[in-house]
Design a protein around this motif. Structure first.
Motif, PDB file in Angstrom:
ATOM      1  N   ARG A   1      35.861  18.539  36.773  1.00  0.00           N
ATOM      2  CA  ARG A   1      35.749  17.878  38.068  1.00  0.00           C
ATOM      3  C   ARG A   1      35.280  16.454  37.838  1.00  0.00           C
ATOM      4  NH1 ARG A   1      33.378  20.180  43.548  1.00  0.00           N
ATOM      5  NH2 ARG A   1      33.528  18.276  44.735  1.00  0.00           N
ATOM      6  N   ARG A   2      35.981  15.521  38.405  1.00  0.00           N
ATOM      7  CA  ARG A   2      35.624  14.124  38.239  1.00  0.00           C
ATOM      8  C   ARG A   2      34.981  13.623  39.513  1.00  0.00           C
ATOM      9  NH1 ARG A   2      39.556  10.526  35.092  1.00  0.00           N
ATOM     10  NH2 ARG A   2      37.543   9.571  34.847  1.00  0.00           N
ATOM     11  N   TRP A   3      33.837  13.001  39.379  1.00  0.00           N
ATOM     12  CA  TRP A   3      33.118  12.460  40.517  1.00  0.00           C
ATOM     13  C   TRP A   3      33.574  11.039  40.775  1.00  0.00           C
ATOM     14  CZ3 TRP A   3      30.231  15.740  43.238  1.00  0.00           C
ATOM     15  CH2 TRP A   3      29.831  16.905  42.622  1.00  0.00           C
ATOM     16  N   LYS A   4      33.641  10.673  42.063  1.00  0.00           N
ATOM     17  CA  LYS A   4      34.037   9.320  42.422  1.00  0.00           C
ATOM     18  C   LYS A   4      32.802   8.451  42.605  1.00  0.00           C
ATOM     19  CE  LYS A   4      38.298  10.409  44.837  1.00  0.00           C
ATOM     20  NZ  LYS A   4      39.026  10.298  46.107  1.00  0.00           N
ATOM     21  N   HIS A   5      32.916   7.205  42.202  1.00  0.00           N
ATOM     22  CA  HIS A   5      31.858   6.239  42.430  1.00  0.00           C
ATOM     23  C   HIS A   5      31.980   5.706  43.850  1.00  0.00           C
ATOM     24  CE1 HIS A   5      30.760   6.222  38.212  1.00  0.00           C
ATOM     25  NE2 HIS A   5      32.036   6.128  37.907  1.00  0.00           N
ATOM     26  N   LEU A   6      30.921   5.063  44.333  1.00  0.00           N
ATOM     27  CA  LEU A   6      30.925   4.524  45.689  1.00  0.00           C
ATOM     28  C   LEU A   6      32.036   3.498  45.868  1.00  0.00           C
ATOM     29  CD1 LEU A   6      29.626   4.328  48.471  1.00  0.00           C
ATOM     30  CD2 LEU A   6      28.104   2.594  47.545  1.00  0.00           C
ATOM     31  N   LYS A   7      32.286   2.711  44.848  1.00  0.00           N
ATOM     32  CA  LYS A   7      33.338   1.703  44.935  1.00  0.00           C
ATOM     33  C   LYS A   7      34.705   2.359  45.143  1.00  0.00           C
ATOM     34  CE  LYS A   7      34.870  -2.448  42.551  1.00  0.00           C
ATOM     35  NZ  LYS A   7      34.699  -3.280  41.358  1.00  0.00           N
ATOM     36  N   GLN A   8      34.950   3.472  44.469  1.00  0.00           N
ATOM     37  CA  GLN A   8      36.216   4.182  44.627  1.00  0.00           C
ATOM     38  C   GLN A   8      36.333   4.789  46.024  1.00  0.00           C
ATOM     39  OE1 GLN A   8      35.789   6.909  41.402  1.00  0.00           O
ATOM     40  NE2 GLN A   8      36.871   5.593  39.944  1.00  0.00           N
ATOM     41  N   ILE A   9      35.228   5.297  46.553  1.00  0.00           N
ATOM     42  CA  ILE A   9      35.241   5.869  47.904  1.00  0.00           C
ATOM     43  C   ILE A   9      35.525   4.780  48.930  1.00  0.00           C
ATOM     44  CG2 ILE A   9      33.818   6.974  49.671  1.00  0.00           C
ATOM     45  CD1 ILE A   9      32.353   8.404  47.379  1.00  0.00           C
ATOM     46  N   LEU A  10      34.893   3.625  48.768  1.00  0.00           N
ATOM     47  CA  LEU A  10      35.094   2.521  49.705  1.00  0.00           C
ATOM     48  C   LEU A  10      36.535   2.028  49.688  1.00  0.00           C
ATOM     49  CD1 LEU A  10      31.825   0.462  49.153  1.00  0.00           C
ATOM     50  CD2 LEU A  10      32.368   2.006  51.030  1.00  0.00           C
ATOM     51  N   GLN A  11      37.140   1.986  48.515  1.00  0.00           N
ATOM     52  CA  GLN A  11      38.529   1.551  48.428  1.00  0.00           C
ATOM     53  C   GLN A  11      39.470   2.568  49.059  1.00  0.00           C
ATOM     54  OE1 GLN A  11      39.097   0.856  44.267  1.00  0.00           O
ATOM     55  NE2 GLN A  11      38.208  -1.204  44.334  1.00  0.00           N
ATOM     56  N   ALA A  12      39.145   3.844  48.955  1.00  0.00           N
ATOM     57  CA  ALA A  12      40.012   4.891  49.496  1.00  0.00           C
ATOM     58  C   ALA A  12      39.912   4.996  51.018  1.00  0.00           C
ATOM     59  CB  ALA A  12      39.657   6.230  48.868  1.00  0.00           C
ATOM     60  N   GLU A  13      38.827   4.523  51.610  1.00  0.00           N
ATOM     61  CA  GLU A  13      38.615   4.680  53.049  1.00  0.00           C
ATOM     62  C   GLU A  13      39.391   3.675  53.894  1.00  0.00           C
ATOM     63  OE1 GLU A  13      36.880   6.928  54.883  1.00  0.00           O
ATOM     64  OE2 GLU A  13      36.538   8.065  53.059  1.00  0.00           O
ATOM     65  N   ASN A  14      39.886   2.593  53.329  1.00  0.00           N
ATOM     66  CA  ASN A  14      40.616   1.552  54.068  1.00  0.00           C
ATOM     67  C   ASN A  14      39.784   1.004  55.225  1.00  0.00           C
ATOM     68  OD1 ASN A  14      42.853   1.730  52.414  1.00  0.00           O
ATOM     69  ND2 ASN A  14      43.751   3.366  53.640  1.00  0.00           N
ATOM     70  N   PHE A  15      38.641   0.450  54.909  1.00  0.00           N
ATOM     71  CA  PHE A  15      37.733  -0.059  55.928  1.00  0.00           C
ATOM     72  C   PHE A  15      38.298  -1.216  56.748  1.00  0.00           C
ATOM     73  CE2 PHE A  15      34.528   2.069  53.236  1.00  0.00           C
ATOM     74  CZ  PHE A  15      34.042   2.915  54.205  1.00  0.00           C
ATOM     75  N   PRO A  16      39.151  -2.076  56.205  1.00  0.00           N
ATOM     76  CA  PRO A  16      39.691  -3.144  57.062  1.00  0.00           C
ATOM     77  C   PRO A  16      40.519  -2.623  58.229  1.00  0.00           C
ATOM     78  CG  PRO A  16      39.993  -3.693  54.759  1.00  0.00           C
ATOM     79  CD  PRO A  16      39.489  -2.285  54.803  1.00  0.00           C
ATOM     80  N   ASP A  17      41.071  -1.416  58.115  1.00  0.00           N
ATOM     81  CA  ASP A  17      41.891  -0.866  59.195  1.00  0.00           C
ATOM     82  C   ASP A  17      41.053  -0.260  60.326  1.00  0.00           C
ATOM     83  OD1 ASP A  17      43.999  -1.587  57.628  1.00  0.00           O
ATOM     84  OD2 ASP A  17      44.308   0.422  56.794  1.00  0.00           O
ATOM     85  N   LEU A  18      39.780   0.024  60.077  1.00  0.00           N
ATOM     86  CA  LEU A  18      38.923   0.646  61.086  1.00  0.00           C
ATOM     87  C   LEU A  18      38.426  -0.395  62.082  1.00  0.00           C
ATOM     88  CD1 LEU A  18      36.804   2.956  58.765  1.00  0.00           C
ATOM     89  CD2 LEU A  18      38.692   3.623  60.238  1.00  0.00           C
ATOM     90  N   PRO A  19      38.089   0.021  63.319  1.00  0.00           N
ATOM     91  CA  PRO A  19      37.536  -0.935  64.289  1.00  0.00           C
ATOM     92  C   PRO A  19      36.176  -1.457  63.817  1.00  0.00           C
ATOM     93  CG  PRO A  19      37.590   1.296  65.200  1.00  0.00           C
ATOM     94  CD  PRO A  19      38.273   1.345  63.881  1.00  0.00           C
ATOM     95  N   PRO A  20      35.851  -2.714  64.122  1.00  0.00           N
ATOM     96  CA  PRO A  20      34.615  -3.310  63.595  1.00  0.00           C
ATOM     97  C   PRO A  20      33.338  -2.714  64.173  1.00  0.00           C
ATOM     98  CG  PRO A  20      35.735  -4.826  65.061  1.00  0.00           C
ATOM     99  CD  PRO A  20      36.645  -3.656  64.872  1.00  0.00           C
ATOM    100  N   ASP A  21      33.389  -2.089  65.352  1.00  0.00           N
ATOM    101  CA  ASP A  21      32.166  -1.545  65.945  1.00  0.00           C
ATOM    102  C   ASP A  21      31.858  -0.126  65.469  1.00  0.00           C
ATOM    103  OD1 ASP A  21      34.410  -0.582  67.213  1.00  0.00           O
ATOM    104  OD2 ASP A  21      33.421  -0.365  69.161  1.00  0.00           O
ATOM    105  N   LEU A  22      32.697   0.457  64.638  1.00  0.00           N
ATOM    106  CA  LEU A  22      32.479   1.797  64.110  1.00  0.00           C
ATOM    107  C   LEU A  22      31.514   1.731  62.927  1.00  0.00           C
ATOM    108  CD1 LEU A  22      33.483   4.781  64.336  1.00  0.00           C
ATOM    109  CD2 LEU A  22      35.064   4.218  62.506  1.00  0.00           C
ATOM    110  N   PRO A  23      30.393   2.492  62.943  1.00  0.00           N
ATOM    111  CA  PRO A  23      29.464   2.433  61.808  1.00  0.00           C
ATOM    112  C   PRO A  23      30.064   3.082  60.562  1.00  0.00           C
ATOM    113  CG  PRO A  23      28.649   3.932  63.495  1.00  0.00           C
ATOM    114  CD  PRO A  23      29.897   3.322  64.019  1.00  0.00           C
ATOM    115  N   THR A  24      30.001   2.382  59.444  1.00  0.00           N
ATOM    116  CA  THR A  24      30.537   2.872  58.172  1.00  0.00           C
ATOM    117  C   THR A  24      29.549   2.549  57.063  1.00  0.00           C
ATOM    118  OG1 THR A  24      31.670   0.794  57.789  1.00  0.00           O
ATOM    119  CG2 THR A  24      32.930   2.512  58.914  1.00  0.00           C
TER     120      THR A  24
END
Length: 124
Positions: free
Chosen positions: A35-58
């Motif tokens: 089992r390979r664990w993901k780093h926070l940087k990998q999780i952030l890249q996979a979440e596509n944060f620019p596509d989410l609305p800016p008022d949503l807490p992330t």
């Protein structure tokens, strides 16, 4: 005596009955899959944060709605949780020793403590 101990055959079981079974003994199949664990940087890249609305807490922004739980009442002198309030000065206190200190304060000091807490009230 030492010679007898050296020559004695000591037999110890490979698995003692009072020991717990290890996870790899219970589930040998799970050990083989890696089992390979993901780093926070990998999780952030996979979440596509620019596509989410800016008022949503992330993970990226710190803005979030206010807490629904009531704020803790802290002692004005010590900073510990304060279950008691002095009716004369309206200061919060944690125990009897702090209560004696609160009663020995002058009215100017009490007013300063209340102004720190933004609860400045005209004292009687």
């Amino acid at each position: 005596m030492e010679r007898e101990l050296m020559e004695a055959d000591i037999v110890v079981a490979s698995r003692l009955s009072f020991k717990k079974k290890q996870a790899y003994e219970k589930y040998p199949k799970a050990q083989s899959s890696s089992r390979r664990w993901k780093h926070l940087k990998q999780i952030l890249q996979a979440e596509n944060f620019p596509d989410l609305p800016p008022d949503l807490p992330t993970y990226v922004n710190i803005e979030s709605p206010p807490s629904t739980q009531p704020c803790k009442r802290l002692c004005d002198i010590t900073g510990y949780e304060a279950p008691y309030v002095d009716p004369r000065t309206n200061l919060r206190y944690a125990n009897a020793h702090v209560f004696q200190t609160v009663r020995s304060l002058s009215s100017d000091q009490v007013h300063q403590y209340l102004s720190i807490r933004n609860a400045a009230v005209v004292l009687k």
